[in-house]
Enzyme design. Structure first.
Site, PDB file in Angstrom:
ATOM      1  N   ASP A 113      40.832  30.462  56.869  1.00  0.00           N
ATOM      2  CA  ASP A 113      42.154  30.976  56.480  1.00  0.00           C
ATOM      3  C   ASP A 113      42.185  32.417  56.993  1.00  0.00           C
ATOM      4  O   ASP A 113      41.892  33.363  56.269  1.00  0.00           O
ATOM      5  CB  ASP A 113      42.286  30.915  54.952  1.00  0.00           C
ATOM      6  CG  ASP A 113      43.707  31.176  54.492  1.00  0.00           C
ATOM      7  OD1 ASP A 113      44.642  30.911  55.262  1.00  0.00           O
ATOM      8  OD2 ASP A 113      43.874  31.665  53.363  1.00  0.00           O
ATOM      9  N   CYS A 136      48.962  32.678  57.112  1.00  0.00           N
ATOM     10  CA  CYS A 136      50.236  32.761  56.384  1.00  0.00           C
ATOM     11  C   CYS A 136      51.224  33.501  57.289  1.00  0.00           C
ATOM     12  O   CYS A 136      51.927  34.406  56.864  1.00  0.00           O
ATOM     13  CB  CYS A 136      50.071  33.444  55.033  1.00  0.00           C
ATOM     14  SG  CYS A 136      49.253  35.028  55.100  1.00  0.00           S
ATOM     15  N   CYS A 174      37.190  32.660  54.795  1.00  0.00           N
ATOM     16  CA  CYS A 174      37.806  33.920  54.366  1.00  0.00           C
ATOM     17  C   CYS A 174      38.425  33.613  53.015  1.00  0.00           C
ATOM     18  O   CYS A 174      39.630  33.451  52.878  1.00  0.00           O
ATOM     19  CB  CYS A 174      38.863  34.348  55.379  1.00  0.00           C
ATOM     20  SG  CYS A 174      38.157  34.859  56.934  1.00  0.00           S
ATOM     21  N   ALA A 175      37.559  33.501  52.024  1.00  0.00           N
ATOM     22  CA  ALA A 175      37.928  32.790  50.797  1.00  0.00           C
ATOM     23  C   ALA A 175      38.692  33.611  49.771  1.00  0.00           C
ATOM     24  O   ALA A 175      39.529  33.078  49.042  1.00  0.00           O
ATOM     25  CB  ALA A 175      36.664  32.245  50.155  1.00  0.00           C
ATOM     26  N   ALA A 176      38.376  34.887  49.676  1.00  0.00           N
ATOM     27  CA  ALA A 176      38.913  35.678  48.563  1.00  0.00           C
ATOM     28  C   ALA A 176      40.409  35.964  48.734  1.00  0.00           C
ATOM     29  O   ALA A 176      40.873  36.073  49.871  1.00  0.00           O
ATOM     30  CB  ALA A 176      38.148  36.989  48.474  1.00  0.00           C
ATOM     31  N   PRO A 177      41.174  36.051  47.666  1.00  0.00           N
ATOM     32  CA  PRO A 177      40.757  35.994  46.266  1.00  0.00           C
ATOM     33  C   PRO A 177      40.543  34.589  45.723  1.00  0.00           C
ATOM     34  O   PRO A 177      40.240  34.424  44.542  1.00  0.00           O
ATOM     35  CB  PRO A 177      41.922  36.676  45.537  1.00  0.00           C
ATOM     36  CG  PRO A 177      43.110  36.425  46.399  1.00  0.00           C
ATOM     37  CD  PRO A 177      42.604  36.409  47.805  1.00  0.00           C
ATOM     38  N   GLY A 178      40.700  33.568  46.554  1.00  0.00           N
ATOM     39  CA  GLY A 178      40.189  32.269  46.121  1.00  0.00           C
ATOM     40  C   GLY A 178      41.213  31.203  45.774  1.00  0.00           C
ATOM     41  O   GLY A 178      40.833  30.149  45.269  1.00  0.00           O
ATOM     42  N   GLY A 179      42.479  31.459  46.040  1.00  0.00           N
ATOM     43  CA  GLY A 179      43.503  30.468  45.707  1.00  0.00           C
ATOM     44  C   GLY A 179      43.158  29.091  46.270  1.00  0.00           C
ATOM     45  O   GLY A 179      43.157  28.092  45.546  1.00  0.00           O
ATOM     46  N   ASP A 185      33.208  35.615  51.975  1.00  0.00           N
ATOM     47  CA  ASP A 185      34.160  36.699  52.243  1.00  0.00           C
ATOM     48  C   ASP A 185      33.390  37.992  52.464  1.00  0.00           C
ATOM     49  O   ASP A 185      32.326  38.212  51.883  1.00  0.00           O
ATOM     50  CB  ASP A 185      35.151  36.875  51.081  1.00  0.00           C
ATOM     51  CG  ASP A 185      36.440  37.533  51.548  1.00  0.00           C
ATOM     52  OD1 ASP A 185      37.438  36.819  51.744  1.00  0.00           O
ATOM     53  OD2 ASP A 185      36.458  38.778  51.743  1.00  0.00           O
TER      54      ASP A 185
HETATM   55  C1  LIG Z   1      44.195  35.747  54.133  1.00  0.00           C
HETATM   56  S1  LIG Z   1      42.973  36.372  53.072  1.00  0.00           S
HETATM   57  C2  LIG Z   1      42.315  34.880  52.492  1.00  0.00           C
HETATM   58  C3  LIG Z   1      43.088  34.290  51.340  1.00  0.00           C
HETATM   59  C4  LIG Z   1      42.316  33.174  50.683  1.00  0.00           C
HETATM   60  N1  LIG Z   1      41.956  32.147  51.618  1.00  0.00           N
HETATM   61  C5  LIG Z   1      43.108  32.554  49.530  1.00  0.00           C
HETATM   62  O1  LIG Z   1      43.673  31.473  49.675  1.00  0.00           O
HETATM   63  O2  LIG Z   1      43.138  33.164  48.448  1.00  0.00           O
HETATM   64  C6  LIG Z   1      41.795  36.894  54.237  1.00  0.00           C
HETATM   65  C7  LIG Z   1      40.413  37.226  53.680  1.00  0.00           C
HETATM   66  O3  LIG Z   1      39.571  37.351  54.804  1.00  0.00           O
HETATM   67  C8  LIG Z   1      38.549  38.261  54.490  1.00  0.00           C
HETATM   68  N2  LIG Z   1      37.930  38.699  55.763  1.00  0.00           N
HETATM   69  C9  LIG Z   1      38.472  39.480  56.723  1.00  0.00           C
HETATM   70  N3  LIG Z   1      37.621  39.647  57.731  1.00  0.00           N
HETATM   71  C10 LIG Z   1      36.500  38.934  57.412  1.00  0.00           C
HETATM   72  C11 LIG Z   1      35.250  38.723  58.062  1.00  0.00           C
HETATM   73  N4  LIG Z   1      34.978  39.271  59.235  1.00  0.00           N
HETATM   74  N5  LIG Z   1      34.337  37.959  57.439  1.00  0.00           N
HETATM   75  C12 LIG Z   1      34.589  37.400  56.239  1.00  0.00           C
HETATM   76  N6  LIG Z   1      35.751  37.572  55.565  1.00  0.00           N
HETATM   77  C13 LIG Z   1      36.693  38.334  56.163  1.00  0.00           C
HETATM   78  C14 LIG Z   1      39.269  39.344  53.760  1.00  0.00           C
HETATM   79  O4  LIG Z   1      38.373  40.089  52.947  1.00  0.00           O
HETATM   80  C15 LIG Z   1      40.276  38.529  52.931  1.00  0.00           C
HETATM   81  O5  LIG Z   1      39.786  38.307  51.629  1.00  0.00           O
END
Ligand SMILES: C[S@@+](CC[C@H](N)C(=O)[O-])C[C@H]1O[C@@H](n2cnc3c(N)ncnc32)[C@H](O)[C@@H]1O
Length: 546
Positions: free
Chosen positions: A442, A483, A372-377, A396
């Site tokens: 994540d 988080c 669940c990479a975006a926004p990518g930190g 993502d």
């Molecule tokens: C907590 S954020 C991730 C923050 C990221 N790891 C960072 O450090 O910037 C959760 C992410 O999970 C993605 N997400 C939610 N459900 C998902 C799914 N079923 N498959 C893939 N990505 C998913 C969302 O789009 C969101 O970008």
């Protein structure tokens, strides 16, 4: 007009000729209830129709207005009739923008802060929202305005429950509050927040918000704002704000605390149950404090923390060195950092100072999927730690957020090491045969560990569930992180997962992060009140070779 801030008509006319954008639009805007012929807009339309030979209301209605309001009305008529593009110089523009942003935030159509947008660009965007919503434009926002909008909007959202309780208490009857038009409520919230939490001088908080209500709505709305804000000032002066007492049974106490510290009741009750009342109050105080931002230097571009510190010192931005080598912490001056282009140069990234990447412990040559990479930190941070050898797949479901991630990767010279996968993890995990050395999940969570930064999350919490994944090579490692500081989203979920999948064995994070962050069960956990950084959790699970 109150406060003596009204400009004389000739002055206004002179400014009208400068040629800035137009003052009024015909569309009354969805946020305002139509005020009919008794509102400013109605009066203007009637007057112009009258002048054009239609049925106008003429001077009889005009005599009902206060002379200063009549002056403003005349000005607006001049603007509309001559179609000279005019910026509305009457209202405090940062308050007008804040009110509109609050309306949009409440509808889920805007983020609370403007930090991710650029100075002038964001000003222009905001102005077009203001125009569409209020029917007039303000002048362009400068950096100071943007900072003020951010402070007011974030603070007003954060303190919403507390502010609303007081606004309702000061209305003549509950119905007045319940049926209040959305824009009027936002203006009152801003006034209350300025008086109670920002200590803005009383005359400015009252006069400016009264004027905004008059111009954006109608004179009567301004009068209501005036009456309520003045009542608030008296109560504040007498130290007798009508707040609930913390007494009675658990439920009643939680309700009172939820108002005083502006959190949802369920959250307060949950925290009292798990943490105790004192710790719950500490946590709410942390959530209500101004957030600080951590900046990570981009070592992949050859920068060191010393380089970053040099730049910050040149910009006169105060900072603290973090315990993590790549990070510095900034309490104020983030706008200066943005304006100076440090992020655009790829010198650094704004990133939560979490040790999750240390729990992953990326090693050169490894293949890692960030699920669940975006926004990518974390993706970028992990890629920087690979020292040019290895590969990260950033997956993502959100295409737009993934695009931002890849742009940032390019900026940080890390694009060769990162590939993106736009997919729903649940489907991808079922369909792919690919296996990775390490899998970082994540997971989307309630965000209960980052409420000081994300002022809106406390009102929008929702759980989203993810399937377990089998993308980990035998002998590989799954890192699950959130988080959140909520056991249900952390320890309980891991325990349930391990019960269902005995081939995954928890491995202590001891040795990967400082001992103060290692829980009794060997998980990583940061707690805002204990460590003064955002709350986060991570577990390392090793997949057995067989
Ligand atoms: C907590 S954020 C991730 C923050 C990221 N790891 C960072 O450090 O910037 C959760 C992410 O999970 C993605 N997400 C939610 N459900 C998902 C799914 N079923 N498959 C893939 N990505 C998913 C969302 O789009 C969101 O970008």
């Amino acid at each position: 007009m109150e406060g003596g801030g009204a400009l004389a008509l000739p002055q206004l006319r002179a400014r009208a000729g400068i040629g800035s954008p137009i003052l009024l639009s015909a569309d009354p805007g969805s946020a305002r209830r139509s005020s009919g012929a008794s509102g400013f807009r109605g009066l203007i339309r009637e007057r112009i129709r009258g002048e054009q030979g239609g049925v106008g209301i003429g001077s009889v209605t005009f005599r009902r207005l206060h002379p200063a309001d009549q002056e403003l009305l005349e000005f607006q008529i001049v603007a509309l009739r001559t179609k000279v593009p005019i910026v509305n110089l009457e209202v405090s523009h940062h308050r007008a923008v804040a009110a509109v942003r609050l309306l949009r935030t409440e509808k889920g159509k805007a983020f609370v802060d403007l930090l991710n947008e650029n100075g002038n660009g964001s000003g222009e965007n905001e102005m077009s929202y203001v125009e569409r919503t209020l029917g007039f434009k303000t002048r362009c926002l400068d950096n100071r305005d943007i900072r003020l909008v951010t402070v007011i909007v974030a603070g007003t959202v954060r303190w919403k429950r507390y502010l609303d309780y007081l606004i309702m208490s000061l209305c003549s009857e509950e119905k007045v509050f319940r049926e209040m038009e959305p824009l009027l409520l936002q203006i009152l919230r801003i006034g209350f927040f300025e008086i109670l939490k920002l200590n803005v001088p009383a005359y400015a908080a009252v006069d400016e918000n009264v004027r905004l209500a008059k111009v954006a709505l109608r004179p009567g709305a301004g009068n209501l704002v005036n009456a309520i804000l003045r009542k608030l000032l008296q109560l504040k002066e007498a130290n007798s704000l009508p707040l609930p007492k913390i007494e009675g049974d658990d439920r009643a106490q939680a309700r009172a605390l939820s108002i005083i510290y502006s959190h949802p009741v369920w959250m307060v009750r949950r925290w009292i149950r798990f943490l105790g009342k004192d710790e719950a109050v500490k946590l709410m105080n942390w959530n209500n404090s101004d957030p600080h931002f951590s900046i990570r230097v981009n070592t992949a571009k050859g920068y060191t923390r010393a380089d970053l510190i040099d730049r910050l010192e040149n910009l006169q931005v105060p900072y603290d060195k973090s315990t993590m080598d790549e990070f510095v912490c900034i309490r104020e001056g983030m706008q200066t950092v943005l304006q100076a282009g440090l992020l655009k140069e790829g010198m650094c990234a704004v990133q939560d100072e979490s040790l999750v990447v240390s729990v992953v412990d990326p090693q050169p040559g490894e293949t890692i999927i960030d699920c669940c990479a975006a926004p990518g930190g974390k993706t970028l941070f992990m890629a920087a730690r690979l020292s040019g050898q290895g590969k990260i797949w950033a997956l993502d479901i959100n295409k737009g957020r993934l695009r931002i991630l890849m742009e940032a990767a390019k900026l940080h010279n890390l694009d060769a090491m990162i590939s993106d996968i736009n997919a729903d993890l649940r489907l991808y995990a079922k369909e792919t045969t690919a296996k990775y050395d390490k899998v970082l999940l994540d997971a989307p969570c309630s965000g209960l560990g980052v409420l000081s930064k994300r002022a809106d999350l406390r009102w929008n919490r929702q759980f989203e569930d993810l399937e377990e994944l089998m993308l980990v090579k035998p002998g590989g490692i799954l890192i699950y992180s959130t988080c959140s500081i909520d056991h249900d989203e952390n320890e309980h979920r891991i325990n349930a997962f391990v019960q269902r999948h005995p081939d995954f064995v928890p491995q202590s994070v001891h040795g990967y992060v400082p001992a103060e962050f290692v829980t009794h069960d060997g998980f990583y956990s940061s707690n805002p009140t204990k460590h003064s950084i955002d709350g986060a959790f991570a577990a390392r699970l090793v997949r057995s070779v067989l």
